[in-house]
Design an enzyme around this catalytic site. Structure first.
Site, PDB file in Angstrom:
ATOM      1  N   GLY A  96      -7.763   1.661  -5.777  1.00  0.00           N
ATOM      2  CA  GLY A  96      -6.406   1.264  -6.182  1.00  0.00           C
ATOM      3  C   GLY A  96      -6.331  -0.153  -6.718  1.00  0.00           C
ATOM      4  N   TYR A  97      -7.480  -0.807  -6.880  1.00  0.00           N
ATOM      5  CA  TYR A  97      -7.496  -2.236  -7.182  1.00  0.00           C
ATOM      6  C   TYR A  97      -7.526  -2.577  -8.662  1.00  0.00           C
ATOM      7  CZ  TYR A  97      -8.102  -4.271  -2.497  1.00  0.00           C
ATOM      8  OH  TYR A  97      -7.917  -4.714  -1.219  1.00  0.00           O
ATOM      9  N   THR A 133       0.854  -1.189   0.000  1.00  0.00           N
ATOM     10  CA  THR A 133       0.000   0.000   0.000  1.00  0.00           C
ATOM     11  C   THR A 133       0.889   1.238   0.000  1.00  0.00           C
ATOM     12  OG1 THR A 133       0.063   0.055   2.419  1.00  0.00           O
ATOM     13  CG2 THR A 133      -1.783  -1.129   1.424  1.00  0.00           C
ATOM     14  N   HIS A 167     -13.505   0.633  -1.090  1.00  0.00           N
ATOM     15  CA  HIS A 167     -12.061   0.882  -0.955  1.00  0.00           C
ATOM     16  C   HIS A 167     -11.286   0.081  -1.999  1.00  0.00           C
ATOM     17  CE1 HIS A 167      -8.663   1.859   2.141  1.00  0.00           C
ATOM     18  NE2 HIS A 167      -8.168   1.798   0.911  1.00  0.00           N
ATOM     19  N   GLU A 216     -14.814   1.627   8.171  1.00  0.00           N
ATOM     20  CA  GLU A 216     -14.655   0.422   7.341  1.00  0.00           C
ATOM     21  C   GLU A 216     -14.285  -0.761   8.226  1.00  0.00           C
ATOM     22  OE1 GLU A 216     -11.808   0.927   4.130  1.00  0.00           O
ATOM     23  OE2 GLU A 216     -12.723   2.821   3.537  1.00  0.00           O
ATOM     24  N   ASP A 231     -15.342   6.001  -2.246  1.00  0.00           N
ATOM     25  CA  ASP A 231     -14.691   4.687  -2.284  1.00  0.00           C
ATOM     26  C   ASP A 231     -14.236   4.286  -0.886  1.00  0.00           C
ATOM     27  OD1 ASP A 231     -13.307   2.399  -3.569  1.00  0.00           O
ATOM     28  OD2 ASP A 231     -11.491   3.447  -2.932  1.00  0.00           O
ATOM     29  N   ARG A 250      -8.920   8.261   2.318  1.00  0.00           N
ATOM     30  CA  ARG A 250      -9.310   7.586   3.563  1.00  0.00           C
ATOM     31  C   ARG A 250     -10.640   8.167   4.030  1.00  0.00           C
ATOM     32  NH1 ARG A 250      -6.281   4.184   2.339  1.00  0.00           N
ATOM     33  NH2 ARG A 250      -4.478   3.336   3.457  1.00  0.00           N
TER      34      ARG A 250
HETATM   35  N1  LIG Z   1      -8.817   4.001  -2.078  1.00  0.00           N
HETATM   36  C1  LIG Z   1      -7.702   3.361  -2.340  1.00  0.00           C
HETATM   37  O1  LIG Z   1      -7.743   2.250  -2.814  1.00  0.00           O
HETATM   38  C2  LIG Z   1      -6.386   4.022  -2.070  1.00  0.00           C
HETATM   39  C3  LIG Z   1      -6.268   4.982  -1.095  1.00  0.00           C
HETATM   40  N2  LIG Z   1      -5.059   5.601  -0.895  1.00  0.00           N
HETATM   41  C4  LIG Z   1      -4.983   6.645   0.130  1.00  0.00           C
HETATM   42  O2  LIG Z   1      -4.651   7.851  -0.516  1.00  0.00           O
HETATM   43  C5  LIG Z   1      -3.596   8.480   0.185  1.00  0.00           C
HETATM   44  C6  LIG Z   1      -2.745   9.229  -0.804  1.00  0.00           C
HETATM   45  O3  LIG Z   1      -2.046   8.308  -1.623  1.00  0.00           O
HETATM   46  P1  LIG Z   1      -0.772   8.790  -2.447  1.00  0.00           P
HETATM   47  O4  LIG Z   1      -1.148   9.938  -3.319  1.00  0.00           O
HETATM   48  O5  LIG Z   1      -0.192   7.606  -3.101  1.00  0.00           O
HETATM   49  O6  LIG Z   1       0.144   9.302  -1.266  1.00  0.00           O
HETATM   50  P2  LIG Z   1       1.324  10.348  -1.319  1.00  0.00           P
HETATM   51  O7  LIG Z   1       2.016  10.261  -0.020  1.00  0.00           O
HETATM   52  O8  LIG Z   1       2.115  10.153  -2.567  1.00  0.00           O
HETATM   53  O9  LIG Z   1       0.590  11.768  -1.454  1.00  0.00           O
HETATM   54  C7  LIG Z   1      -0.163  12.353  -0.432  1.00  0.00           C
HETATM   55  C8  LIG Z   1       0.007  13.860  -0.562  1.00  0.00           C
HETATM   56  O10 LIG Z   1      -0.888  14.498   0.350  1.00  0.00           O
HETATM   57  C9  LIG Z   1      -0.211  15.658   0.815  1.00  0.00           C
HETATM   58  N3  LIG Z   1      -0.855  16.143   2.034  1.00  0.00           N
HETATM   59  C10 LIG Z   1      -0.714  15.703   3.299  1.00  0.00           C
HETATM   60  N4  LIG Z   1      -1.495  16.431   4.127  1.00  0.00           N
HETATM   61  C11 LIG Z   1      -2.152  17.327   3.366  1.00  0.00           C
HETATM   62  C12 LIG Z   1      -3.116  18.336   3.635  1.00  0.00           C
HETATM   63  N5  LIG Z   1      -3.568  18.581   4.856  1.00  0.00           N
HETATM   64  N6  LIG Z   1      -3.598  19.062   2.591  1.00  0.00           N
HETATM   65  C13 LIG Z   1      -3.154  18.841   1.328  1.00  0.00           C
HETATM   66  N7  LIG Z   1      -2.227  17.919   1.015  1.00  0.00           N
HETATM   67  C14 LIG Z   1      -1.742  17.160   2.018  1.00  0.00           C
HETATM   68  C15 LIG Z   1       1.224  15.226   0.999  1.00  0.00           C
HETATM   69  O11 LIG Z   1       2.091  16.317   1.009  1.00  0.00           O
HETATM   70  C16 LIG Z   1       1.421  14.331  -0.209  1.00  0.00           C
HETATM   71  O12 LIG Z   1       1.959  15.027  -1.305  1.00  0.00           O
HETATM   72  C17 LIG Z   1      -2.852   7.349   0.898  1.00  0.00           C
HETATM   73  O13 LIG Z   1      -2.215   7.813   2.073  1.00  0.00           O
HETATM   74  C18 LIG Z   1      -3.931   6.372   1.195  1.00  0.00           C
HETATM   75  O14 LIG Z   1      -4.464   6.667   2.465  1.00  0.00           O
HETATM   76  C19 LIG Z   1      -3.982   5.336  -1.674  1.00  0.00           C
HETATM   77  C20 LIG Z   1      -4.056   4.381  -2.652  1.00  0.00           C
HETATM   78  C21 LIG Z   1      -5.258   3.589  -2.887  1.00  0.00           C
HETATM   79  O1  LIG Z   2      -2.427   1.879  -0.830  1.00  0.00           O
HETATM   80  C1  LIG Z   2      -3.257   2.212   0.042  1.00  0.00           C
HETATM   81  O2  LIG Z   2      -2.994   2.984   0.966  1.00  0.00           O
HETATM   82  C2  LIG Z   2      -4.617   1.657  -0.021  1.00  0.00           C
HETATM   83  O3  LIG Z   2      -5.534   2.231   0.475  1.00  0.00           O
HETATM   84  C3  LIG Z   2      -4.780   0.347  -0.693  1.00  0.00           C
HETATM   85  O4  LIG Z   2      -5.035   0.407  -2.035  1.00  0.00           O
HETATM   86  C4  LIG Z   2      -5.889  -0.391  -0.034  1.00  0.00           C
HETATM   87  O5  LIG Z   2      -5.835  -1.738  -0.364  1.00  0.00           O
HETATM   88  P1  LIG Z   2      -5.693  -2.861   0.729  1.00  0.00           P
HETATM   89  O6  LIG Z   2      -4.302  -2.820   1.206  1.00  0.00           O
HETATM   90  O7  LIG Z   2      -6.637  -2.581   1.856  1.00  0.00           O
HETATM   91  O8  LIG Z   2      -5.994  -4.125   0.006  1.00  0.00           O
END
Ligand SMILES: NC(=O)C1=CN([C@@H]2O[C@H](COP(=O)(O)OP(=O)(O)OC[C@H]3O[C@@H](n4cnc5c(N)ncnc54)[C@H](O)[C@@H]3O)[C@@H](O)[C@H]2O)C=CC1
Ligand SMILES: O=C(O)C(=O)[C@H](O)COP(=O)(O)O
Length: 376
Positions: A258-259, A67, A255, A238, A233, A209
Site C-alpha cells: 500500500g506504500y 490504514t 508490507h 512481522e 508482501d 495480512r
Molecule cells: N499490504 C498492505 O500494505 C496492505 C494490506 N491491507 C490489508 O488488506 C485488507 C483488505 O483491505 P481492503 O480491501 O482495503 O479492505 P476492505 O474492508 O475494503 O475489504 C475486505 C473485504 O474482505 C471481505 N472478507 C472478509 N472476510 C472474508 C472471507 N473470509 N472471505 C472472503 N472475503 C472476505 C470483506 O467482506 C470485504 O469486502 C486490510 O484489512 C488489511 O489487512 C490493506 C492495505 C494495504
Molecule cells: O492499510 C492497511 O491496513 C495496511 O496494511 C497499511 O498499508 C500498512 O501500512 P502501515 O500502517 O503499517 O504503515
C-alpha cells in the site's frame, strides 16, 4: 493541542502543523508515557492501540489510523472511553491493486507465461480486491471474485464460492482483513490442506495480512511443490518473517503493497479531514499540493504496449524487483524490516506517469488503468 504521530506518516507537518504541536514517535515502540498527555494520536498498523497504551491518558479526543486494517486497534475500548476513531478506508486501494497487478506482470515475464489468458481469483472484494480486479479487467483478464460477506449484503457483482475459485483460477490474490473468529474468519484461511490442494502451477499473492496463510505450513508445502509460485508482501510474525520462507517467495517485500506516495498521502489527508470535522473547522488544505512532481514528464508511445511493454511502463512508476532485492538483503538485520518500510519513499502510482500516443480511441484502456495524459 498535542498531536502524537507515527514518524512514518508523511505530510503531517503541512496538514496538521496549524492545528497543534506535533510530536513524532516510533509507532512500533510507542509507550503509555509518550502518549499520556496527547489530545490526538495518529498511528499506522504497527501500534497496538488499547487500554494498556491509553488508560493513563484522560484527555485523548481522537485516534486516527492511516490504514484500512483496524486489527491493531481495540475499537470497543475506544468506544467505552468516548474517543473518536477513524481509519482511512480506500486510501491505499490503488497502491495495492497496482502492486498485485505489477506482481502478476513480473511473474508472467519471469516464467515466460503470459498473464493474458489466465483467470485470476480475488479473495475479498473490498477496496484493495476491487482495485486489483479493475486493473486486471481493464487489461482483459478474467476475474473471479469470492466475498461471501459482500454477496450476502446484496453487492450486485458476480461472486463464486471459494471452491470454484480454487478450481478455476490460475492466480489467487488475497485481499481480506485478518479475523480470528466467526463464520468468515480468515486466520489461516489457507492452511496446509488448502495449500496442498491448490491447482498445479498456481500463483499465490498475499498482500493483506500474513496470518491469512499458515506460514509454517506454506514452508512445508513449498518444500514439496516447486510449481506453486509466491508473492509475499505480508508475513506471520512481522517484523520477523520466518527466514526459511523468504527464499521460497518469487517476490518478497516488507508490507509495502500500500506504500505508494499517493496512497500514504491520502491516508494522512483522510485523517486530517476527519479531525477537522471533529473540531468543526474547515479543512482548507489540499492533497494535490503535497505530492512532488514525477521525475519523468511523459513517455511518448510509438505503438500500443503489449504485455511486456506494459511491464516496462509499470516499472517506471514501481520496480518491484528493487524492493525484492533490498528485502532479501536486509530483512534479517536488526530492525531490517522496519528500516526498509521507513525509507520506502520511491514508489508512485500509474497516475503519476503521463503517456502520449497519436491515436486517442485505442488507448482508453491505458487511462482506465490509471496512466494520465494518454492521447495527444
Ligand atoms: N499490504 C498492505 O500494505 C496492505 C494490506 N491491507 C490489508 O488488506 C485488507 C483488505 O483491505 P481492503 O480491501 O482495503 O479492505 P476492505 O474492508 O475494503 O475489504 C475486505 C473485504 O474482505 C471481505 N472478507 C472478509 N472476510 C472474508 C472471507 N473470509 N472471505 C472472503 N472475503 C472476505 C470483506 O467482506 C470485504 O469486502 C486490510 O484489512 C488489511 O489487512 C490493506 C492495505 C494495504
Ligand atoms: O492499510 C492497511 O491496513 C495496511 O496494511 C497499511 O498499508 C500498512 O501500512 P502501515 O500502517 O503499517 O504503515
Amino acid at each position: 493541542m498535542k498531536i502524537v504521530v507515527d514518524e512514518n506518516m508523511p505530510y503531517v507537518e503541512p496538514l496538521f502543523g496549524d492545528l497543534g504541536e506535533i510530536i513524532p514517535v516510533n509507532g512500533r515502540t510507542l509507550t503509555p508515557e509518550q502518549v499520556q498527555d496527547a489530545d490526538v494520536l495518529l498511528v499506522r498498523s504497527v501500534t497496538r492501540v488499547n487500554a494498556a497504551l491509553l488508560d493513563a491518558n484522560p484527555k485523548l479526543k481522537f485516534v486516527g489510523s492511516a490504514t484500512i486494517g483496524t486489527d491493531h486497534v481495540d475499537l470497543a475500548y475506544l468506544a467505552t472511553r468516548g474517543i473518536v476513531f477513524s481509519n482511512a478506508p480506500g486510501c491505499n486501494a490503488t497502491a495495492v491493486g497496482e502492486f498485485a497487478f505489477i506482481a502478476m506482470l513480473e511473474l508472467a515475464a519471469r516464467f515466460n507465461s503470459p498473464l493474458k489468458g489466465k483467470v485470476v481469483g480475488i479473495v475479498g472484494a473490498g477496496n484493495t480486491g476491487s482495485a486489483t480486479a479493475k486493473c486486471l479487467e481493464v487489461f482483459g483478464i478474467k476475474v473471479l471474485l469470492h466475498d461471501p460477506i459482500k454477496e450476502a449484503e446484496g453487492d450486485p457483482r458476480d461472486f463464486v464460492s471459494l471452491e470454484t475459485l480454487l478450481q478455476e483460477a490460475d492466480i489467487i490474490s488475497l485481499h481480506v482483513p485478518i479475523t480470528r473468529t466467526g463464520e468468515h474468519k480468515t486466520l489461516h484461511l489457507f492452511d496446509e490442506a488448502r495449500l496442498m490442494s491448490l491447482k498445479a502451477n498456481i500463483w499465490l499473492i498475499n498482500c493483506c495480512r500474513g496470518d491469512v496463510i499458515d506460514n509454517q505450513a506454506l514452508i512445508k508445502v513449498k518444500q514439496q511443490r516447486d510449481d506453486l509460485k509466491l508473492v509475499l508482501d505480508v508475513w506471520e510474525g512481522e517484523p520477523h518473517p520466518m527466514p526459511e520462507l523468504v527464499p521460497f517467495a518469487e517476490f518478497a517485500t516488507p508490507h509495502i503493497a500500500g506504500y505508494s506516495l499517493e496512497g500514504k498521502a491520502r491516508g494522512t489527508f483522510m485523517l486530517y479531514q476527519k479531525l477537522c470535522e471533529l473540531l468543526a473547522i474547515p479543512a482548507t488544505k489540499g492533497l494535490s499540493d503535497l505530492l512532488p512532481r514525477f521525475n519523468i514528464k511523459a513517455v511518448e508511445l510509438e505503438q500500443l504496449p503489449d504485455e511486456k511493454a506494459l511491464l516496462q511502463l509499470a516499472r517506471f512508476v514501481y520496480d518491484l524487483r528493487d524492493d525484492d532485492a533490498v528485502f532479501r538483503n536486509c530483512f534479517a538485520n536488526e530492525n531490517g524490516f522496519d528500516i526498509m518500510r521507513k525509507n520506502h519513499k520511491h514508489r508512485r502510482e500509474f497516475s503519476a506517469l503521463a503517456l502520449a500516443y497519436r491515436g486517442q480511441s485505442e488507448v482508453d484502456w491505458l487511462s482506465n488503468l490509471g496512466f494520465s495524459g494518454v492521447g495527444r
